[in-house]
Each structure stands twice: as C-alpha cells, then as structure tokens.
Design an enzyme around this catalytic site. Sequence first.
Site, PDB file in Angstrom:
ATOM      1  N   GLU A  29     -13.009  20.017  -3.323  1.00 37.02           N
ATOM      2  CA  GLU A  29     -13.248  19.386  -1.892  1.00 37.02           C
ATOM      3  C   GLU A  29     -13.601  20.501  -0.957  1.00 37.02           C
ATOM      4  O   GLU A  29     -12.834  21.382  -0.758  1.00 37.02           O
ATOM      5  CB  GLU A  29     -12.268  18.512  -1.547  1.00 37.02           C
ATOM      6  CG  GLU A  29     -12.410  17.616  -0.191  1.00 37.02           C
ATOM      7  CD  GLU A  29     -11.578  17.078   0.470  1.00 37.02           C
ATOM      8  OE1 GLU A  29     -10.555  17.886   0.836  1.00 37.02           O
ATOM      9  OE2 GLU A  29     -11.573  16.380   1.011  1.00 37.02           O
ATOM     10  N   ASP A  76     -14.026  20.109   3.370  1.00 38.52           N
ATOM     11  CA  ASP A  76     -14.370  19.316   4.465  1.00 38.52           C
ATOM     12  C   ASP A  76     -15.286  20.382   5.616  1.00 38.52           C
ATOM     13  O   ASP A  76     -15.247  21.530   5.475  1.00 38.52           O
ATOM     14  CB  ASP A  76     -13.035  19.355   5.308  1.00 38.52           C
ATOM     15  CG  ASP A  76     -11.942  18.307   4.635  1.00 38.52           C
ATOM     16  OD1 ASP A  76     -12.461  17.410   4.363  1.00 38.52           O
ATOM     17  OD2 ASP A  76     -10.915  18.708   4.225  1.00 38.52           O
ATOM     18  N   GLU A  79     -17.203  16.704   2.501  1.00 42.36           N
ATOM     19  CA  GLU A  79     -16.962  15.822   3.416  1.00 42.36           C
ATOM     20  C   GLU A  79     -17.541  16.132   4.928  1.00 42.36           C
ATOM     21  O   GLU A  79     -17.331  16.988   5.245  1.00 42.36           O
ATOM     22  CB  GLU A  79     -15.438  15.429   3.667  1.00 42.36           C
ATOM     23  CG  GLU A  79     -15.149  14.333   4.582  1.00 42.36           C
ATOM     24  CD  GLU A  79     -13.615  13.957   5.046  1.00 42.36           C
ATOM     25  OE1 GLU A  79     -12.683  14.462   4.298  1.00 42.36           O
ATOM     26  OE2 GLU A  79     -13.470  13.594   6.113  1.00 42.36           O
ATOM     27  N   HIS A 109      -7.816  18.906  -3.521  1.00 40.00           N
ATOM     28  CA  HIS A 109      -8.018  18.560  -2.101  1.00 40.00           C
ATOM     29  C   HIS A 109      -7.660  19.820  -1.405  1.00 40.00           C
ATOM     30  O   HIS A 109      -6.458  20.320  -1.284  1.00 40.00           O
ATOM     31  CB  HIS A 109      -6.853  17.622  -1.727  1.00 40.00           C
ATOM     32  CG  HIS A 109      -6.876  17.072  -0.463  1.00 40.00           C
ATOM     33  ND1 HIS A 109      -5.662  17.409   0.234  1.00 40.00           N
ATOM     34  CD2 HIS A 109      -7.645  16.225   0.244  1.00 40.00           C
ATOM     35  CE1 HIS A 109      -5.808  16.813   1.404  1.00 40.00           C
ATOM     36  NE2 HIS A 109      -7.046  16.112   1.501  1.00 40.00           N
ATOM     37  N   HIS A 143     -10.718  21.723   7.945  1.00 41.05           N
ATOM     38  CA  HIS A 143     -10.308  20.303   7.798  1.00 41.05           C
ATOM     39  C   HIS A 143     -10.645  19.710   9.198  1.00 41.05           C
ATOM     40  O   HIS A 143     -11.000  18.570   9.359  1.00 41.05           O
ATOM     41  CB  HIS A 143      -8.760  19.918   7.510  1.00 41.05           C
ATOM     42  CG  HIS A 143      -8.468  18.674   7.425  1.00 41.05           C
ATOM     43  ND1 HIS A 143      -7.861  18.187   8.363  1.00 41.05           N
ATOM     44  CD2 HIS A 143      -8.673  17.670   6.715  1.00 41.05           C
ATOM     45  CE1 HIS A 143      -7.683  16.925   8.373  1.00 41.05           C
ATOM     46  NE2 HIS A 143      -8.261  16.379   7.077  1.00 41.05           N
TER      47      HIS A 143
HETATM   48 CA    CA Z   1     -11.256  15.733   3.249  1.00 38.76          CA
END
Ligand code: CA
Length: 328
Positions: A62, A64, A168, A35, A77
């Site tokens: 991950e 973002d 994401e 994460h 993020h």
């Molecule tokens: Ca995320």
Amino acid sequence: MKISLFLTILCLFGCNSAQKQQKMTKNTKKIVIAHRGASGYLPEHTLASKAMAYAMHPDFLEQDLVLSKDDVPIVIHDVHLETVTDVVDKFPERKRKDGRFYVIDFTYEELLQLNVTERFDAKTGKAVFKNRYPLWKSKFKLHSLQDEIELIQGLNKSTGNNIGIYPEIKDPEFHLKEGKDISSIVLKILSDYGYNTKEDNCILQCFDAKELKRIRQELKSELFLVQLIEFEEDEKHLKEYATYADGLGPWYKHILKEKDEQGNWQTTNLVKEAHELGLVVHAYTFRADDLGEFTSFDELLYVGFNTLELDGVFTDFPDKAVLFLNSK
Ligand code: CA
C-alpha cells in the site's frame, strides 16, 4: 507476414491468459495487502518497510499519497509531517497557524532532509505502538510514489514475483483547496509506469466517494477502484459505489457485531450485499498488537476471512496473514 501474424496471435493468447490470471487474483483469491508496508516491524511507509513487506509475499503493497509543494506524490499517511518526522527540529518556523506542519508546504528536496521514525504522539513524543520499532533509531527518509513503484517493479524483476501496488489518494478536497489536482497527477504517474487497466497489478483507493467517481467518470480511469468507507452510514450507498467502483474498503469493526449466546461472532450484511453487487471487500486494519476482544491474531484473521468472508485484509503484519492463508 505469416510469421508475424502468428507471433501476434501467440502474444495475444499469452497476454490474455496473464490478464485473466490477474483478474482472477483480484476477484477470487483471498489477498493480503501490506498496510503502509511491514509497518508492524519498521517505520510505516519507509522503503525499508516496503522491502521487508515485499519479502513476506503479500499480494499488494500500500502507498498513501500526499503532494509536495512542487507536486511530487509523497508516500506518507497524513497531510501533516510532525507525527512521523523530525520536521519540528529541522524547520521550526514552517508551521501554520494551527501549529501543524504540512507536506504540501515543503518541496520534495526539503522533504528529503527530514528523518522519518516510528509513528509518535506529537504532544508527548511517545510511540503510538509501544512494542514496535524504537523511535529515532537508524535512518529512514521520505520518498516519492515513483521511487516506490521502481522498488516494487525492480523486485518483481529480480525475484520473478509479481506483487502489486495499492495507492490511496489522500484527502483530495484538501489538495483542491491548496490548488492541486492530486488524482490527475497520480493517474499520470501510474500510467507512465504501466498501470492503466483492471488487468494491471494495481488497485486505486480513496475515501472520498465524489473523487473516486470523478476518477472513473471524468478522468476516465480504467483501473480497479476501491471505495474506502469510514462511517457506518456510508454503507447505505453501496449501489451508488457499485456504479463506478470494483471494491469496497470498510473498517472491519463496523461489519462485526456482538457474539451470540453460543459465542459465535455475528456480522452485518455488508459483505453479502457488496458481493451481490459484484464488489470485492478489502477491510482495514488487521493488527497483531491491537487485538481488542480477540485472543490471538489467527482468531482475528479467521473471523476476517471466514466469518466476515472478506476478499482481502489490510494488515501491518503481512507475514502473519500470508502464513495464515497458506496454512489453511
Ligand atoms: Ca491507507
């Protein structure tokens, strides 16, 4: 002619078995998603944090994504800059009326001038997680999605591992209001780097259900898609999600209920219902320094993987989750 046909068939077999293995990983093996990188140890979403996470052998890293003014997807993020960078010092005049500094108001070149640090409270200047990497030490920078994919694909080549990406799309509605179609831009880049189908080592996630459905139906993406959900009422829409998504990303605290009289954790039916609809469930966010009622991180991971029967966890501490799964 015969030889080339033979080679073609051989390649098809080879490709098929690799594809099957990839699909198996997403659907059957329990997975660890780093994460924001190894964000428990280094400032979130920095390339240093990603390299450290990579070396911890998670299944996915991950990303973002928020667009810059010149349409470069930045790995960050928030749509704002002031909680992880020195934007207030470098560009004090660039705040909007609400007092905030937006990634989308800066070109990629300008964003590269900022220094990145551990997440902090913009009002107090204090770190959000006090035992993590110290504020403003060493030098970290923002980077693009392309930079990060090249790091991961480069490491896949040099180490012989095959770690995936888990991008994401952040706040597509905000991007649209700013005149930008972030999903189309991101899908094009993913495609350029070889991520096109469910067999490729990529999972695309988004909280906005309308947008994820659009990604599948209008933008015709064949990627493995995970519908993130934020609120308990979202759980009512599982059947709808299953029409376009392959997985679900809930907050683990929403699917865990009180302990019973014997001290066993009780759960909602969400994971069971999702599995019945063919959706995998990857829950967020497992933090060793935010245990709540749990006595150890291993206990929290045990409840996540065994009691909740999750297929994967987003964690700031990928080393601990990998160790937990490997020691079982
Ligand atoms: Ca995320």
